[in-house]
Scaffold this motif. Sequence first.
Motif, PDB file in Angstrom:
ATOM      1  N   UNK A   6       0.986  -1.095   0.063  1.00 28.50           N
ATOM      2  CA  UNK A   6       0.071   0.118   0.102  1.00 28.50           C
ATOM      3  C   UNK A   6       1.171   1.421  -0.002  1.00 28.50           C
ATOM      4  N   UNK A   7       1.953   1.244   0.815  1.00 32.70           N
ATOM      5  CA  UNK A   7       2.983   2.442   0.906  1.00 32.70           C
ATOM      6  C   UNK A   7       3.735   2.580  -0.486  1.00 32.70           C
ATOM      7  N   UNK A   8       3.919   1.597  -1.062  1.00 30.44           N
ATOM      8  CA  UNK A   8       4.893   1.753  -2.343  1.00 30.44           C
ATOM      9  C   UNK A   8       3.932   2.100  -3.481  1.00 30.44           C
ATOM     10  N   UNK A   9       2.608   1.632  -3.297  1.00 33.86           N
ATOM     11  CA  UNK A   9       1.727   2.047  -4.607  1.00 33.86           C
ATOM     12  C   UNK A   9       1.406   3.420  -4.355  1.00 33.86           C
ATOM     13  N   UNK A  10       1.099   3.960  -3.090  1.00 37.97           N
ATOM     14  CA  UNK A  10       0.787   5.318  -2.941  1.00 37.97           C
ATOM     15  C   UNK A  10       2.147   6.370  -3.429  1.00 37.97           C
TER      16      UNK A  10
ATOM     17  N   UNK B   2       4.207   5.401  -5.489  1.00 38.10           N
ATOM     18  CA  UNK B   2       4.325   5.346  -7.106  1.00 38.10           C
ATOM     19  C   UNK B   2       3.239   6.331  -7.834  1.00 38.10           C
ATOM     20  N   UNK B   3       2.122   6.277  -7.173  1.00 36.46           N
ATOM     21  CA  UNK B   3       1.170   7.089  -7.742  1.00 36.46           C
ATOM     22  C   UNK B   3       1.348   8.591  -7.890  1.00 36.46           C
ATOM     23  N   UNK B   4       1.999   9.043  -6.946  1.00 36.68           N
ATOM     24  CA  UNK B   4       2.376  10.557  -6.875  1.00 36.68           C
ATOM     25  C   UNK B   4       3.539  10.709  -7.717  1.00 36.68           C
TER      26      UNK B   4
ATOM     27  N   UNK C 220       9.244  10.459 -13.998  1.00 35.04           N
ATOM     28  CA  UNK C 220      10.235  10.585 -13.009  1.00 35.04           C
ATOM     29  C   UNK C 220      11.218   9.170 -12.982  1.00 35.04           C
ATOM     30  N   UNK C 221      12.419   9.448 -12.704  1.00 35.98           N
ATOM     31  CA  UNK C 221      13.411   8.238 -12.754  1.00 35.98           C
ATOM     32  C   UNK C 221      13.270   7.331 -11.797  1.00 35.98           C
ATOM     33  N   UNK C 222      12.579   7.331 -10.636  1.00 37.60           N
ATOM     34  CA  UNK C 222      12.173   6.478  -9.636  1.00 37.60           C
ATOM     35  C   UNK C 222      11.088   5.404 -10.002  1.00 37.60           C
ATOM     36  N   UNK C 223      10.577   5.737 -11.220  1.00 36.46           N
ATOM     37  CA  UNK C 223       9.097   4.811 -11.478  1.00 36.46           C
ATOM     38  C   UNK C 223       9.839   3.349 -11.635  1.00 36.46           C
TER      39      UNK C 223
ATOM     40  N   UNK D  72      10.250   1.879  -8.249  1.00 32.04           N
ATOM     41  CA  UNK D  72       8.950   1.423  -7.370  1.00 32.04           C
ATOM     42  C   UNK D  72       8.244   0.312  -8.056  1.00 32.04           C
ATOM     43  N   UNK D  73       8.495   0.164  -9.328  1.00 27.47           N
ATOM     44  CA  UNK D  73       7.659  -0.945 -10.060  1.00 27.47           C
ATOM     45  C   UNK D  73       8.397  -2.290  -9.715  1.00 27.47           C
ATOM     46  N   UNK D  74       9.524  -2.405  -9.457  1.00 27.70           N
ATOM     47  CA  UNK D  74      10.066  -3.827  -9.032  1.00 27.70           C
ATOM     48  C   UNK D  74       9.771  -4.003  -7.469  1.00 27.70           C
ATOM     49  N   UNK D  75       9.529  -3.022  -6.506  1.00 29.76           N
ATOM     50  CA  UNK D  75       9.179  -3.100  -5.260  1.00 29.76           C
ATOM     51  C   UNK D  75       7.720  -3.717  -5.224  1.00 29.76           C
TER      52      UNK D  75
END
Length: 331
Positions: A283-287, A289-291, A296-299, A302-305
Amino acid sequence: VWQEPVMLIVLWFLAGSGITIGYHRLFAHKSFKTYPIIEWIAMLCGSMALQNSITKWCSDHRRHHTKLDTEEDPYSITKGFFHAHIGWILKNGNYIVENVSDLQKKSAVKFQNKHYWKISLFLSFILPVLIGFIYDRPLGGLLWGGILRVTMVHHFTFFINSLCHYVGKKDYDLNTSAKDSWFMALFTFGEGYHNYHHKFQWDYRNGIKWYNFDPSKWIIKFLSIFKLTYSLRKASDYNIFKAKLDTVNKKISELSETVKTDQYKNRISRIMDRAANNLSMLKKIESKYNMLGKKDSNRSKYKKEIKFYKLEVQRSLSALMVVFINMKSLV
């Protein structure tokens, strides 16, 4: 002649899509947004199904969701299979058209309300006759493209109200009569995954797995590539996994009333604790990622996580299912 089964299939597709994509997912549940031109096309195709106006159809359907399995449910399965299928129409219950003020502002809906019977009768019966004249078989056009096609569209739609509340699986919500039926999805443009739909009615998808037959979902997604549909709503992975875990856990609780489960208590507790921790992280990672912005280079990180935690939750779900199956074998 070959023109007639082709007409049956083409008009069936247009009318069926008008109901599933237009009346149901667009107008009744607002699971995605689109432009007036697409709303007009959906209105015309849906009118061809001869299942009443958008406002009447959506009023009944929204009432079905809010009053499910009660006396106020227009097509409640609790009153029997026949009633849920077609009896409720034959009884001609005087259900008030309500809770559709958001739709009555739309130009396509306002036009349909004024001219519904003219539009529906022309598209359902006169148009097939005119097409039949092209190859010198107007009666054949009426029978195949009109009467048979309308009958088939009606009954396959009605099977969602009857058969999908009668047979199938409950993987997302036990507190409803709605059930998932992959078989019915084949004939209703993906509407057969009904237990999921009643749990997440605002999701533009009914079949959420890649292999689920849901052409309505595919069409909506395809149109979004060309920006003809947008703001597609869907349930988060967190909510879907939570619903599935809660459902299996509830099945185990109900089974424990008839089967001694002392030997499984510690194992179930460990599985649920691990699942809860991984769900919380998901839930935290999805939140986060959606922001992120699309560039963004972090996408990718977060997708992997998200993929990792989804896999971990799925493992817990599978372990819980093994416990449930073992317990069931003791009955």
